[in-house]
Design an enzyme around this catalytic site. Structure first.
Site, PDB file in Angstrom:
ATOM      1  N   TYR A 104      -2.080  -0.248  10.434  1.00  0.00           N
ATOM      2  CA  TYR A 104      -2.163  -0.581   9.003  1.00  0.00           C
ATOM      3  C   TYR A 104      -0.868  -0.140   8.293  1.00  0.00           C
ATOM      4  O   TYR A 104      -0.283  -0.906   7.527  1.00  0.00           O
ATOM      5  CB  TYR A 104      -3.384   0.117   8.397  1.00  0.00           C
ATOM      6  CG  TYR A 104      -3.614  -0.186   6.929  1.00  0.00           C
ATOM      7  CD1 TYR A 104      -4.261  -1.352   6.533  1.00  0.00           C
ATOM      8  CD2 TYR A 104      -3.189   0.690   5.941  1.00  0.00           C
ATOM      9  CE1 TYR A 104      -4.477  -1.635   5.194  1.00  0.00           C
ATOM     10  CE2 TYR A 104      -3.401   0.423   4.596  1.00  0.00           C
ATOM     11  CZ  TYR A 104      -4.054  -0.743   4.219  1.00  0.00           C
ATOM     12  OH  TYR A 104      -4.256  -1.013   2.885  1.00  0.00           O
TER      13      TYR A 104
ATOM     14  N   SER B 244       0.851  -1.201   0.000  1.00  0.00           N
ATOM     15  CA  SER B 244       0.000   0.000   0.000  1.00  0.00           C
ATOM     16  C   SER B 244       0.879   1.240   0.000  1.00  0.00           C
ATOM     17  O   SER B 244       2.024   1.207   0.489  1.00  0.00           O
ATOM     18  CB  SER B 244      -0.872   0.022   1.253  1.00  0.00           C
ATOM     19  OG  SER B 244      -1.538   1.261   1.372  1.00  0.00           O
TER      20      SER B 244
END
Ligand code: NDP
Length: 248
Positions: free
Chosen positions: A152, A139
């Protein structure tokens, strides 16, 4: 025909990856936590030439990972690619100073520990056969700090090092390892923050003024699995409409 495992292939980016791979004549083993999914049936309808099977597997569970690989080998004979796509956002976007240990463990177990140990098991099989490719869906959060979902970001930064480690280890076996870093992609994961990103995109967050689509990621995975980047490994590919360029 070759077989690819796509974790989290039942919806969102994983389904987009599965569609592009099916279009490129890959048989598919897709998995997610739900007991069943109509994803495999839908893919077979759209691409009648390919075999697609759905497996229930929580990538954070060692027993589930072991079952998944054994089932895929039983059903397909072997597999030639692993796409580590399954991932979750924190259940609650809590400030860094309020983040709970429970949320940290949940996100790390699914986003980092699961892909690591699934890759480790697949890598042993690939090493023996001297063939295979691993693609990790990381990501932009590997490098962009969001203090409301630190766990995250840390998990995705970990995927960055995991990609390098497996690229180094697997090079002697001819197994390439890649990482794709999506930007803002339309899926269930981002549906809860749609208004926020609609506004940011309209204000110029991305150089290309639109949301990314699962097919944007799928096309990149298909390119890697075709072997188009054969003379590269450990490579990180940003698919974020240019949002990754730091600007003043
Ligand atoms: P979605 O929430 O839309 O889909 C996630 C998929 O993963 C589902 O198929 C889900 O199925 C599955 N999944 C979730 N947890 C597990 C688990 N423990 N074991 C197995 N499967 C699981 O997310 P996206 O499609 O948006 O995200 C896919 C990947 O892309 C993730 O790794 C995410 O971090 C990454 N990403 C997404 C971005 C975005 O903007 N959407 C941006 C950058 C990266 P089920 O719930 O049934 O298990």
């Amino acid at each position: 025909m070759k077989t690819a495992i796509v974790t989290g292939g039942s919806r969102g980016i994983g389904y987009g990856i599965a569609e592009e791979l099916a279009a490129n004549n890959w048989n598919l083993a897709i998995c997610a936590r739900q007991e069943s999914s109509d994803a495999a049936e839908n893919l077979i309808k759209k691409f009648p030439g390919v075999t697609v099977r759905y497996y229930k597997c929580d990538v954070s569970s060692a027993a589930d990972r072991e079952n998944l690989l054994a089932s895929v080998i039983r059903d397909f004979g072997s597999f030639e690619a692993l796409v580590n796509n399954a991932g979750v956002a924190p259940l609650v976007r809590a400030d860094l100073l309020e983040m709970t240990e429970e949320s940290f463990d949940r996100v790390m177990n699914i986003n980092l520990k699961g892909p690591f140990f699934l890759s480790q098991s697949a890598a042993k099989i690939f090493a023996e056969r001297k063939t295979g490719v691993i693609v990790n869906i990381g990501s932009c959060s590997a490098t962009v700090a969001s203090i409301s979902r630190g766990e995250y970001c840390i998990s995705k930064a970990g995927i960055g090092m995991m990609t390098k480690l497996f690229a180094v280890k697997m090079a002697e076996f001819g197994v390439n390892v890649y990482e794709i870093r999506p930007g803002v992609i339309s899926s269930d994961m981002t549906s809860t923050v749609k208004a926020k990103y609609d506004k940011l995109i309209a204000e110029g967050l991305t150089l290309q003024p639109r949301w990314g689509e699962p097919s944007d990621i799928g096309k990149a995975v298909a390119m890697l699995l075709r072997g188009d980047l054969a003379y590269s490994t450990g490579t990180v590919i940003d698919i974020g409409g240019g949002m990754e360029i730091a600007r003043l």
